[in-house]
Design a protein around this motif. Structure first.
Motif, PDB file in Angstrom:
ATOM      1  N   CYS A  94       9.008 -53.925  22.168  1.00 36.94           N
ATOM      2  CA  CYS A  94      10.105 -53.949  23.129  1.00 36.94           C
ATOM      3  C   CYS A  94       9.772 -54.922  24.244  1.00 36.94           C
ATOM      4  O   CYS A  94       8.595 -55.136  24.567  1.00 36.94           O
ATOM      5  N   CYS A 108       9.811 -48.943  29.655  1.00 37.04           N
ATOM      6  CA  CYS A 108      10.376 -47.847  30.449  1.00 37.04           C
ATOM      7  C   CYS A 108       9.344 -46.732  30.647  1.00 37.04           C
ATOM      8  O   CYS A 108       8.683 -46.314  29.694  1.00 37.04           O
ATOM      9  N   PHE A 124      10.826 -54.311  27.261  1.00 39.48           N
ATOM     10  CA  PHE A 124      10.724 -53.467  28.450  1.00 39.48           C
ATOM     11  C   PHE A 124       9.566 -52.483  28.245  1.00 39.48           C
ATOM     12  O   PHE A 124       9.060 -52.344  27.127  1.00 39.48           O
ATOM     13  N   CYS A 176       9.274 -43.765  28.372  1.00 34.06           N
ATOM     14  CA  CYS A 176       9.255 -44.045  26.934  1.00 34.06           C
ATOM     15  C   CYS A 176       7.896 -44.555  26.471  1.00 34.06           C
ATOM     16  O   CYS A 176       7.390 -44.126  25.439  1.00 34.06           O
ATOM     17  N   ASN A 213      18.603 -52.012  24.754  1.00 28.84           N
ATOM     18  CA  ASN A 213      18.440 -52.043  26.206  1.00 28.84           C
ATOM     19  C   ASN A 213      19.322 -53.125  26.830  1.00 28.84           C
ATOM     20  O   ASN A 213      19.332 -53.289  28.043  1.00 28.84           O
TER      21      ASN A 213
HETATM   22  S1  SF4 Z   1      13.594 -46.953  26.162  1.00 24.63           S
HETATM   23 FE1  SF4 Z   1      12.862 -48.747  27.269  1.00 24.63          FE
HETATM   24  S2  SF4 Z   1      10.730 -49.074  26.611  1.00 24.63           S
HETATM   25 FE2  SF4 Z   1      11.679 -47.607  25.192  1.00 24.63          FE
HETATM   26  S3  SF4 Z   1      12.315 -48.878  23.524  1.00 24.63           S
HETATM   27 FE3  SF4 Z   1      14.133 -48.685  24.859  1.00 24.63          FE
HETATM   28  S4  SF4 Z   1      13.985 -50.376  26.343  1.00 24.63           S
HETATM   29 FE4  SF4 Z   1      12.022 -50.247  25.270  1.00 24.63          FE
END
Ligand code: SF4
Ligand code: SAM
Length: 332
Positions: free
Chosen positions: A23, A27, A25, A30, A101
């Motif tokens: 990913c 988060c 990001f 997560c 996302n």
């Molecule tokens: S929740 Fe956030 S970190 Fe998890 S996969 Fe989705 S964008 Fe990526």
């Protein structure tokens, strides 16, 4: 062919397929910031993912959600959407959709629409650019907002998913409702689930949606809606905005009795329940033979042992992970 029915009589017609665990990001609820990702050769190829999804379609799957990790960062991902679109065209699939996302939507929204995707779920927990940075660690707020606009402009129906986080977006929730509905998007709040270890304690993040709903009811008139999306959310109509508000409550109201779905990871591991560890290795079945027979057999055998439900629990004493898998592995 006999459709898939589990031991509790639930017809399994919905698969969520994670196409990558990576990913752009991080988060906070997560992933940890220093995640270790799977070696690329372990991943199913796009052709294998297509074979796998198509086997499910033959076994009665009516809805496929492509997810991750961030599905739209997987190289060549549009090839998979393009090939799966044949099942939408033939009428075998009711829906091909994606959870994202939003970071790559500017680039891909039109092509997704062209592949028969009608709705997208975009995860967005706050409208404050500063807080967005804090929660996603690496995300770019304006890029996501542009992505959401691009999706709408491409004719995709957008649903915003926001994880309810104590002390983070609880006070902002009414504003999120006003913004999403003002733009014509549905909005769904999700309770944080104890999946995988992250830096924060789950109890500190967990905001029961019973509390959030009570708070929102002081500002808005919420009436239970007849609408059902085929997923786990329960919907309410909001009189003041004319929009729809969903709540996904795996902890305060367990919805397992109506579960119609299973999840496949990017390595071809089939999890029959998000919150349990039992799994089936579909990659071995895929690679064992050019025929899809072993694959279909493995799928049937796995569905025959789908558990009744999860047993998530978050309280002060017990807020460790229910399963060691992060959501980005199993796929949201
Ligand atoms: S929740 Fe956030 S970190 Fe998890 S996969 Fe989705 S964008 Fe990526
Ligand atoms: C794992 S992400 C994958 C798709 C995409 N990267 C995205 O963020 O939409 C899918 C959804 O799971 C949610 N999620 C991640 N970890 C979670 C957790 N521990 N509890 C509840 N929801 C979580 C995210 O907010 C997102 O809406």
């Amino acid at each position: 062919m006999t459709p898939l029915v589990d031991p509790f009589g639930r017809a399994i017609t919905y698969i969520r397929v994670s196409v990558t665990d990576r990913c752009d990001f991080r988060c906070a609820y997560c992933m940890s910031e220093d995640m270790t990702f799977l070696p690329k050769p372990d991943l199913l190829s796009l052709e294998e993912l297509d074979r796998l999804c198509s086997a499910f379609v033959r076994l009665g799957t009516r809805k496929i959600r492509v997810t991750g990790g961030e599905p739209l960062v997987r190289r060549g991902i549009m090839t998979l959407f393009r090939s799966l679109s044949r099942h939408v065209e033939s009428g075998a699939l009711d829906e091909l959709t994606v959870t994202t996302n939003g970071s790559q939507l500017q680039r891909f929204a039109h092509e997704l629409a062209d592949c028969g995707v009608k709705r997208v779920n975009v995860s967005l927990d706050t409208l404050d650019a500063q807080k967005f940075k804090e929660i996603t660690r690496w995300g770019d707020f304006s890029q996501v907002m542009k992505g959401i606009d691009a999706a709408a402009a491409a004719g995709l129906k957008v649903k915003i998913n926001a994880v309810a986080l104590k002390g983070f977006n609880d006070r902002e929730a009414p504003e999120l409702v006003a913004w999403a509905h003002g733009c014509g998007h549905d909005l769904t709040f999700i309770e944080v689930m104890p999946l995988g270890e992250v830096k924060a304690a789950r109890f500190d993040q967990y905001l029961p949606l019973t509390e959030l709903r009570a708070a929102l009811s002081r500002r808005y008139s919420l009436t239970p809606s007849l609408y059902a999306s085929g997923g786990p959310a329960r919907y309410f109509d909001v009189a003041e905005t004319g929009g729809r508000l969903g709540f996904i409550t795996p902890l305060t109201h367990n919805f397992c009795e109506s579960c119609n779905r299973v999840r496949v990871t990017c390595t071809g591991t089939l999890y029959m329940c998000l919150g349990q560890d039992d799994a089936a290795d579909l990659r071995a079945a895929l690679r064992r033979s050019e025929s899809d027979e072993p694959l279909e057999e493995a799928i049937r055998a796995a569905i025959a042992r789908k558990p009744k439900g999860h047993d998530f629990l978050i309280d002060r004493e017990q807020s460790h992970a229910s399963t060691s898998r992060h959501m980005s592995v199993t796929g949201g």
